[in-house]
Motif scaffolding. Sequence first.
Motif, mmCIF file in Angstrom:
data_model
loop_
_atom_site.group_PDB
_atom_site.id
_atom_site.type_symbol
_atom_site.label_atom_id
_atom_site.label_comp_id
_atom_site.label_asym_id
_atom_site.label_seq_id
_atom_site.Cartn_x
_atom_site.Cartn_y
_atom_site.Cartn_z
ATOM 1 N N ALA A 55 -27.874 -15.699 -9.177
ATOM 2 C CA ALA A 55 -28.772 -16.401 -8.251
ATOM 3 C C ALA A 55 -28.427 -17.888 -8.253
ATOM 4 O O ALA A 55 -28.220 -18.488 -9.321
ATOM 5 C CB ALA A 55 -30.219 -16.186 -8.671
ATOM 6 N N SER A 109 -29.015 -11.260 -18.287
ATOM 7 C CA SER A 109 -28.472 -12.001 -17.146
ATOM 8 C C SER A 109 -27.605 -13.155 -17.622
ATOM 9 O O SER A 109 -26.541 -13.425 -17.059
ATOM 10 C CB SER A 109 -29.609 -12.563 -16.287
ATOM 11 O OG SER A 109 -30.121 -11.560 -15.460
ATOM 12 N N ARG A 163 -23.710 -13.820 -16.861
ATOM 13 C CA ARG A 163 -23.283 -15.056 -16.190
ATOM 14 C C ARG A 163 -22.238 -15.784 -17.023
ATOM 15 O O ARG A 163 -21.203 -16.226 -16.520
ATOM 16 C CB ARG A 163 -24.509 -15.942 -15.957
ATOM 17 C CG ARG A 163 -24.216 -17.244 -15.195
ATOM 18 C CD ARG A 163 -25.508 -17.871 -14.705
ATOM 19 N NE ARG A 163 -26.489 -18.068 -15.772
ATOM 20 C CZ ARG A 163 -27.715 -17.582 -15.783
ATOM 21 N NH1 ARG A 163 -28.159 -16.850 -14.783
ATOM 22 N NH2 ARG A 163 -28.535 -17.799 -16.802
ATOM 23 N N ASN A 185 -28.191 -9.354 -10.464
ATOM 24 C CA ASN A 185 -28.741 -10.137 -9.360
ATOM 25 C C ASN A 185 -29.187 -11.527 -9.821
ATOM 26 O O ASN A 185 -28.867 -12.540 -9.199
ATOM 27 C CB ASN A 185 -29.929 -9.399 -8.734
ATOM 28 C CG ASN A 185 -29.528 -8.031 -8.213
ATOM 29 O OD1 ASN A 185 -28.353 -7.776 -7.962
ATOM 30 N ND2 ASN A 185 -30.493 -7.137 -8.060
ATOM 31 N N TYR A 186 -29.923 -11.554 -10.961
ATOM 32 C CA TYR A 186 -30.385 -12.854 -11.447
ATOM 33 C C TYR A 186 -29.239 -13.684 -12.012
ATOM 34 O O TYR A 186 -29.275 -14.909 -11.981
ATOM 35 C CB TYR A 186 -31.475 -12.678 -12.511
ATOM 36 C CG TYR A 186 -32.791 -12.243 -11.931
ATOM 37 C CD1 TYR A 186 -33.496 -13.070 -11.061
ATOM 38 C CD2 TYR A 186 -33.336 -10.996 -12.223
ATOM 39 C CE1 TYR A 186 -34.703 -12.667 -10.506
ATOM 40 C CE2 TYR A 186 -34.540 -10.589 -11.673
ATOM 41 C CZ TYR A 186 -35.220 -11.425 -10.817
ATOM 42 O OH TYR A 186 -36.410 -11.030 -10.272
ATOM 43 N N GLN A 237 -33.768 -11.423 -19.380
ATOM 44 C CA GLN A 237 -33.150 -12.679 -18.962
ATOM 45 C C GLN A 237 -31.942 -13.019 -19.836
ATOM 46 O O GLN A 237 -30.972 -13.606 -19.367
ATOM 47 C CB GLN A 237 -34.186 -13.811 -18.990
ATOM 48 C CG GLN A 237 -35.165 -13.677 -17.824
ATOM 49 C CD GLN A 237 -36.358 -14.600 -17.934
ATOM 50 O OE1 GLN A 237 -36.339 -15.578 -18.669
ATOM 51 N NE2 GLN A 237 -37.403 -14.278 -17.204
ATOM 52 N N VAL A 274 -30.970 -5.663 -11.808
ATOM 53 C CA VAL A 274 -31.508 -7.029 -11.756
ATOM 54 C C VAL A 274 -30.744 -8.014 -12.621
ATOM 55 O O VAL A 274 -30.684 -9.197 -12.298
ATOM 56 C CB VAL A 274 -33.002 -7.109 -12.140
ATOM 57 C CG1 VAL A 274 -33.879 -6.627 -11.030
ATOM 58 C CG2 VAL A 274 -33.254 -6.401 -13.439
ATOM 59 N N SER A 275 -30.172 -7.534 -13.732
ATOM 60 C CA SER A 275 -29.450 -8.488 -14.587
ATOM 61 C C SER A 275 -28.350 -9.158 -13.786
ATOM 62 O O SER A 275 -28.138 -10.364 -13.888
ATOM 63 C CB SER A 275 -28.844 -7.780 -15.792
ATOM 64 O OG SER A 275 -29.816 -7.016 -16.441
ATOM 65 N N GLU A 298 -33.459 -17.126 -24.471
ATOM 66 C CA GLU A 298 -34.293 -16.839 -23.294
ATOM 67 C C GLU A 298 -35.635 -16.289 -23.759
ATOM 68 O O GLU A 298 -35.819 -15.907 -24.908
ATOM 69 C CB GLU A 298 -33.592 -15.808 -22.401
ATOM 70 C CG GLU A 298 -32.302 -16.296 -21.789
ATOM 71 C CD GLU A 298 -32.522 -17.423 -20.782
ATOM 72 O OE1 GLU A 298 -33.315 -17.240 -19.852
ATOM 73 O OE2 GLU A 298 -31.891 -18.490 -20.942
#
Lengths: 364, 154, 136
Positions: free
Chosen positions: A111, A70, A74, A107-108, A67, A104-105, A62
């Motif tokens: 997404a 995240s 995931r 949340n993204y 990112q 945020v990690s 990334e």
Amino acid sequence: MSTATVQAPPVVAAPRRLGHQTVHWDCAPAVIASASIGGPMEGAGPLGAYFDTILEDNRYGERCFEQAESKILRDAVRSAAGQAGWQLAEIDALLAGDLLNQIVSSNYAVANTPLPLLGLFSACATIAEGLIVGSSLLEAGVAARVVAAASSHHEAAERQYRYPVEFGAQRPATAQWTATAAGAIALGVPDPAATAASQTSGAATGVPRLPRLTYATIGKVVDMGIKDPYDMGTAEVPAAWDTATVHFQETGRDPAYYDLIVTGDLARIGSEIFREGMRRRGLDVSSRHVDCGVLLYRAEQDVHAGGSGAGCAASVLAGYLLKEMRAGRFRRMLFIGTGSLHNPIALQQGQNIPTIAHAVAMEA
Amino acid sequence: MADAQQQQRWAQKEYAALAAQFHPRPPIWPNVCRAFLVGGGISLLGQGLITLFQALGLDITGAMTRTSLALLAVGALLTGLGVYDEVGRFGGAGAAIPITGFANSIVAPAMEYRTEGLVFGLSARLFSIAGPVITFGILGAVVAAALRWAIVGP
Amino acid sequence: MSFAEGGRGKGDRSGPPSRTMTYLWAFLVGGLICAAGQLLIDVAHIPPAHTMVVMVCAGAVLTGLGLYEPLLRFAGAGASVPLTNFGFVLTKGALSGLAKGGWVGMLSGILELSGTVLAAAVLFGFAAALVFRPRS
């Protein structure tokens, strides 16, 4: 004040609560599968063999560390769901959290996926909080398949909480190394036959055991005056004492009931204080206590007191601990996630580090 | 309420005392020795550069200025290459206090916040650690100069 | 700028110290200033970034007391390399500005000597941050 005269409706006592903080689940929520991902340093540690994936570099392809975090979260969720044999669209709730602002990690990470998200924050105790909320959803019958997950990333967290990583500041002996790691645990209620089969299984039959979540003790926020963000283990110990003591009181169990009492993450110095304090409370845990922050790295890896971060406890639990439990290496585990709940602004304003510990009893 | 607060303070004090028994003392003298060696070493390098620039025909003023610039560049380069944080881990204040450490304190945050853009990322963060140094330097200079002027005269 | 302001002056009149001695004093004085900084970190528990601030202020105070110029002449890079020197050049600039143009002169004088280092710091910092990425 008209509101003062309104009579509150009577509240019915919760049937599955023991005492003030402890809950138990009758539906026998169980760990269906778990997955963990570690960064290069975590992979080089003593638990390297237990990670499903080890990153070759901290960016994970990334453009920035955030990112990358995240992405590992995931991937950990995908891997746990895959091992459970679940499609992502079949998961009723993902309970995820991390250390970055506004989580945020997490949340993204989800997404544009079919995963319904309940975002959580308890710092390093996030995975324990996820297990408690997830099991309660299963018990309430509002979800059949849930995944609890948490992540952290060394470079992303350090610059938010402390100094930039390339700044040449010395770290004291109490400092902990934020792990680059993620862990995800798929929870469900297996049919009773499967549970029964796993009870009698073990090395002999080759059928893995099914770790069931039986009790949890929800922690209170404790502030014992520690201000040093390089000494979080010490800050978290009183919360761990409190939750552990309440757990033993309210369940009527004593430390010897468990094969393993795990904290995550007090690190080396915090672990010693934790054991001493439990001994003074008449609850000696020293022969069965381990700490995720101590387990994750070798002493010579220059991490000072040990690991920390939401991903440290989550990956050690989802990787090493649950794999060993499925293999029947131990049967009863009390997992106490411990978290420092400060942010840098509060510390600069002179506040102490508030901490929390959530305990989950697992039995196989 | 006051009693509860008092009790909490006592409990916190008691806890701090217990925790202190388990905290290793920082290895102060080894740390100080390493700071001395690294700081002295960087100064020695600086002296070498001054001598070199003087040998190239510059006066002492020019030589010292160029030495500062060279050391800034070295600090920035080593930070970029990911070496200076290791020097700092070993040398502590011996790496932070020389002008190379000033460069490190500028490049380290700027490099990390580069991902947030050139304006509010890189540029805004250039002085996130060095800014206070400049601010207090100017405040200190004004006070020191004014006092000296008032007491000693020009 | 100068770090050099201190290198001139009376020291030149009395003859420069031998080269070996200059190196020795540079090492000792530079090392001692950093050792003092380490004591601030380890004993007084002042965080590293705050220690840098303290060092600059210490340089300003020593200059105000008239002690830093002699130190520079004597220790060369041992005094010109540590951050205390930044306090020196700021104060030195303020003092010569005061002499030239009063209070307004002081304000314009402050950055006169230190401007070189500040401009270079911005340029080098910007360039390095553009070129390099934090190690993973």
